[in-house]
Design a protein around this motif. Sequence first.
Motif, PDB file in Angstrom:
ATOM      1  N   ARG A  25      50.529  17.769  14.318  1.00 45.36           N
ATOM      2  CA  ARG A  25      51.964  17.770  14.030  1.00 45.36           C
ATOM      3  C   ARG A  25      52.615  16.435  14.389  1.00 45.36           C
ATOM      4  O   ARG A  25      53.524  15.965  13.696  1.00 45.36           O
ATOM      5  CB  ARG A  25      52.635  18.933  14.768  1.00 45.36           C
ATOM      6  N   ILE A  26      52.159  15.810  15.461  1.00 50.02           N
ATOM      7  CA  ILE A  26      52.688  14.490  15.839  1.00 50.02           C
ATOM      8  C   ILE A  26      52.387  13.474  14.750  1.00 50.02           C
ATOM      9  O   ILE A  26      53.270  12.715  14.311  1.00 50.02           O
ATOM     10  CB  ILE A  26      52.102  14.036  17.188  1.00 50.02           C
ATOM     11  N   LEU A  27      51.157  13.456  14.282  1.00 47.52           N
ATOM     12  CA  LEU A  27      50.766  12.491  13.250  1.00 47.52           C
ATOM     13  C   LEU A  27      51.525  12.731  11.948  1.00 47.52           C
ATOM     14  O   LEU A  27      51.968  11.780  11.291  1.00 47.52           O
ATOM     15  CB  LEU A  27      49.257  12.572  13.006  1.00 47.52           C
ATOM     16  N   ARG A  28      51.688  13.991  11.572  1.00 50.53           N
ATOM     17  CA  ARG A  28      52.433  14.288  10.339  1.00 50.53           C
ATOM     18  C   ARG A  28      53.881  13.847  10.458  1.00 50.53           C
ATOM     19  O   ARG A  28      54.479  13.331   9.496  1.00 50.53           O
ATOM     20  CB  ARG A  28      52.345  15.780  10.027  1.00 50.53           C
ATOM     21  N   SER A  29      54.473  14.019  11.645  1.00 52.82           N
ATOM     22  CA  SER A  29      55.867  13.605  11.820  1.00 52.82           C
ATOM     23  C   SER A  29      56.009  12.089  11.733  1.00 52.82           C
ATOM     24  O   SER A  29      56.994  11.573  11.183  1.00 52.82           O
ATOM     25  CB  SER A  29      56.413  14.116  13.156  1.00 52.82           C
ATOM     26  N   ILE A  30      55.031  11.364  12.269  1.00 56.09           N
ATOM     27  CA  ILE A  30      55.063   9.893  12.178  1.00 56.09           C
ATOM     28  C   ILE A  30      54.930   9.464  10.726  1.00 56.09           C
ATOM     29  O   ILE A  30      55.636   8.549  10.263  1.00 56.09           O
ATOM     30  CB  ILE A  30      53.944   9.288  13.040  1.00 56.09           C
TER      31      ILE A  30
END
Length: 700
Positions: A25-30
């Motif tokens: 989820r962190i990577l997708r948000s970035i």
Amino acid sequence: MGRKVTVAACSLNQWALDFEGNSERILRSIEIAKVHGAKYRLGPELEICGYGCGDHFFESDTLLHSFQVLRNLLESPITQDIICDVGMPIMHHNTRYNCRVLFLNRKILLIRPKMIMANSGNYRELRWFSPWNQLRQVEEYFLPRMIQEITGQDSVPFGFCVLSTKDTCIGSEICAELWNPSSPHIQMGLDGVEIFTNSSASHHELRKADQRINLIKSATTKSGGIYLYANQRGCDGDRVYYDGCSMVAINGDIVAQGAQFSLNDLEVTTATLDLEDVRSYRGELYQSHMPSEPRLCHRIKVDFSLSSGDDVYLPTQQPIKWHFHTPEEEISLGPACWLWDYLRRSGQAGFLLPLSGGVDSSSTACIVHSMCVLLCQAVEDGNSSVLEDVRRVVGDDSYLPQQPKELCGRIFTTCYMGSENSSEDTCSRARDLARQIGSTHMNINIDMAVKGILGIFSVVTGRWPQFRVNGGSLRENLALQNVQARVRMVLAYLFAQLSLWARGKPGGLLVLGSSNVDESLTGYFTKYDCSSADINPIGGISKTDLKSFLLYCIEKFQLTALRHILAAPPTAELEPLTDGQVSQTDEADMGMTYSELSVIGRLRKISKCGPFSMFCKLIHMWKDALSPTEVAQKVKHFFRMYSVNRHKMTTVTPSYHADSYSPDDNRYDIRPFLYNTRWTWQFRCIDKQVTQMTTDPLKQ
């Protein structure tokens, strides 16, 4: 000259210790932030490991896995060319800190530890973390070998410092620091910091959102600047629901707003803003208010720009008006989102609710119905992850929910557990509501089970207890009521485990409780009765708010059956009927009305009133309705009930935290459960005051 910056604040539905999912989820948000042109991405507090890890923060594994995720983030091409601001726990000099890690292009820029801990109510941060007390001080933090191999750095700055890019200056706050009277943004703003960021794990409470918005607006009204606020979303494994509301503000105006309640696992709120607007605002503001000796922040220089060289035609965000939900909408949305997170992550196939036909269980049923409405809307909007989760819950890979009522029938089972003491009215009210929301409904008669248990007692003792109306004692009367209530709990769990099996379907059901906050405070329920469940969505909500919520549901969802439920007096239906009609009511049993109890409860919980101070407040609040003697009687009665039944809070079902009124012994209300129920000193003070007031009219 570049002066316009695009920034991103993210709400993520993180799950404690779900390092795989949290990392994704962190990577997708970035990635989404970069698509929108952002050069700075801010995430919620402790997003790598999840905020609600509790005593897992003591485990070295939690620190290890957090650094492993950080390594993956540093290595990923997705994190290139954008300043990433992520949260994780870090051990420095054998002390554990709640930190922000800011990095750019495989280099860690700084580690910023939290300075002001959240340590009241639902929060116990001082149990796991130490505050960073060295204001404007920076130390050298030696990186673990796994991180050194990626960054080529042996050490990085650790402490209260800010980033100085080619075009602006950025400073961090972490959650509770915003709420403190000496918030870091005050000194940072005076020292020229133009962009403030706040990573948060702030939970939902009814009527709380405006406090958050007002604090952020006030922060930038006072000192100017851009403020990014990123908050966690969802249930990460505990009683609270983090309600998002990520936002961006500038100079006292909100310019970008994220959703407060949503089933989306992530949301990225971006805004493009003009740094010159900050400088112009401050140019006049600081002309006469700049302190003679501003305390300087340590600056970390970064060879990077948030703005581009050619941004003349780039539009900037304009002020917007924040939409606040009504308390009724909050009850409909917050607990519904919390229930969905719990269901999809529990591996169960739905919910089972003992539906009595009263306000409390009907409110729980309406919240489940609201959840189904949200799910159908999310699927209709193309949310593939919600559809995937729904299919997994119902055990059908091809299922496509069409209507909330139809979905409700698949994942929600209600049962009316009647006895010889139950009326036809409550049975029909439960049946009508179940029909309107679409739940799979059952009628279960408990008389045989009750008589079986009493038969065992009779065989052993040679005695058969009687109700009070049949000549029995108070002890017999209460025991007979409790047997019925506890049998319902046993049957609820039996049907939750096997009702789908009986229908030839896989999985089990989570049992929902429906005891409201007022009843919990006084202990007006049977220990281990049908209020004992897996989770309780209304355990933090007062009866008054629940009634307003049901009125809202009549209009919002056209659930007309609720009109009869609201019109009926609340009753446990555990004593014999009189001519087929209910003779027992909750308010008569409690010795006060629910509206009176709500006032008393808030004085006890929120205002921290003991018996005497509560009496002193109520003689003024109720002076038009009750005499000082009558007020004293109600206060004494409440505290006797409260102290006699406090032990029940040690076994209360985990409830959605909706209000600071919560009496939850296990987490929120840390008071003893063994009291001197006579309250001799306290009640004597009340009696003395009553005597003075009755003998001296001028003191009334």
